[in-house]
Motif scaffolding. Sequence first.
Motif, PDB file in Angstrom:
ATOM      1  N   ARG A  45      10.501  -1.567 -18.574  1.00  7.62           N
ATOM      2  CA  ARG A  45      11.929  -1.298 -19.319  1.00  7.62           C
ATOM      3  C   ARG A  45      12.860  -1.199 -18.189  1.00  7.62           C
ATOM      4  O   ARG A  45      12.953  -0.359 -17.756  1.00  7.62           O
ATOM      5  CB  ARG A  45      11.905  -0.412 -20.344  1.00  7.62           C
ATOM      6  CG  ARG A  45      13.054  -0.403 -21.039  1.00  7.62           C
ATOM      7  CD  ARG A  45      13.307   0.628 -22.361  1.00  7.62           C
ATOM      8  NE  ARG A  45      11.940   0.552 -23.102  1.00  7.62           N
ATOM      9  CZ  ARG A  45      12.086  -0.356 -24.267  1.00  7.62           C
ATOM     10  NH1 ARG A  45      13.072  -1.206 -24.393  1.00  7.62           N
ATOM     11  NH2 ARG A  45      10.947  -0.614 -24.900  1.00  7.62           N
ATOM     12  N   ILE A  47      16.761  -0.679 -18.560  1.00  7.86           N
ATOM     13  CA  ILE A  47      17.662  -0.297 -19.390  1.00  7.86           C
ATOM     14  C   ILE A  47      17.306  -0.971 -20.843  1.00  7.86           C
ATOM     15  O   ILE A  47      17.136   0.181 -21.792  1.00  7.86           O
ATOM     16  CB  ILE A  47      19.003  -0.500 -18.923  1.00  7.86           C
ATOM     17  CG1 ILE A  47      19.241  -0.046 -17.246  1.00  7.86           C
ATOM     18  CG2 ILE A  47      20.044  -0.123 -19.792  1.00  7.86           C
ATOM     19  CD1 ILE A  47      20.491  -0.112 -16.635  1.00  7.86           C
ATOM     20  N   ILE A  48      17.731  -2.086 -21.065  1.00  6.04           N
ATOM     21  CA  ILE A  48      17.283  -2.409 -22.469  1.00  6.04           C
ATOM     22  C   ILE A  48      16.248  -3.554 -22.547  1.00  6.04           C
ATOM     23  O   ILE A  48      15.323  -3.436 -23.314  1.00  6.04           O
ATOM     24  CB  ILE A  48      18.581  -3.230 -22.990  1.00  6.04           C
ATOM     25  CG1 ILE A  48      19.794  -2.098 -22.904  1.00  6.04           C
ATOM     26  CG2 ILE A  48      18.511  -3.801 -24.423  1.00  6.04           C
ATOM     27  CD1 ILE A  48      20.666  -2.170 -24.065  1.00  6.04           C
ATOM     28  N   PRO A  49      16.331  -4.771 -21.662  1.00  5.49           N
ATOM     29  CA  PRO A  49      14.966  -5.623 -21.717  1.00  5.49           C
ATOM     30  C   PRO A  49      13.907  -4.813 -21.409  1.00  5.49           C
ATOM     31  O   PRO A  49      13.940  -4.174 -20.319  1.00  5.49           O
ATOM     32  CB  PRO A  49      15.594  -6.982 -20.948  1.00  5.49           C
ATOM     33  CG  PRO A  49      16.312  -6.110 -20.016  1.00  5.49           C
ATOM     34  CD  PRO A  49      17.251  -5.052 -20.713  1.00  5.49           C
ATOM     35  N   GLU A  50      12.747  -5.547 -21.835  1.00  4.07           N
ATOM     36  CA  GLU A  50      11.499  -5.071 -21.305  1.00  4.07           C
ATOM     37  C   GLU A  50      10.740  -6.396 -20.694  1.00  4.07           C
ATOM     38  O   GLU A  50      10.776  -7.503 -21.243  1.00  4.07           O
ATOM     39  CB  GLU A  50      10.422  -4.628 -22.318  1.00  4.07           C
ATOM     40  CG  GLU A  50       9.157  -4.126 -21.896  1.00  4.07           C
ATOM     41  CD  GLU A  50       8.299  -3.590 -23.069  1.00  4.07           C
ATOM     42  OE1 GLU A  50       7.547  -4.426 -23.725  1.00  4.07           O
ATOM     43  OE2 GLU A  50       8.607  -2.500 -23.630  1.00  4.07           O
TER      44      GLU A  50
END
Length: 78
Positions: A45, A47-50
């Motif tokens: 991950r 921060i936001i996207p995986e």
Amino acid sequence: MSPDKSTSSRKSGREWLTPGRIVVAVLAVLGLVFIFENTRQVKIRLIIPEVTMPLWLAFLAVAVIGGICGAFFSRRKK
């Protein structure tokens, strides 16, 4: 008497081979072995996207970022 060139070149050749540099070289080799032994895909991950990427690539990216930060702070001290 002037020093012989062969003795002065041998002495200066040893100056770069300090115990600290040997330790750093050994740690760098061990780090690379560790990085390239871990080749499976993992989800990370950011921060936001995986994202899914090879674990060695994530380790290598962190090592490069750490090296850049270390070089930056070592130059700023001078």
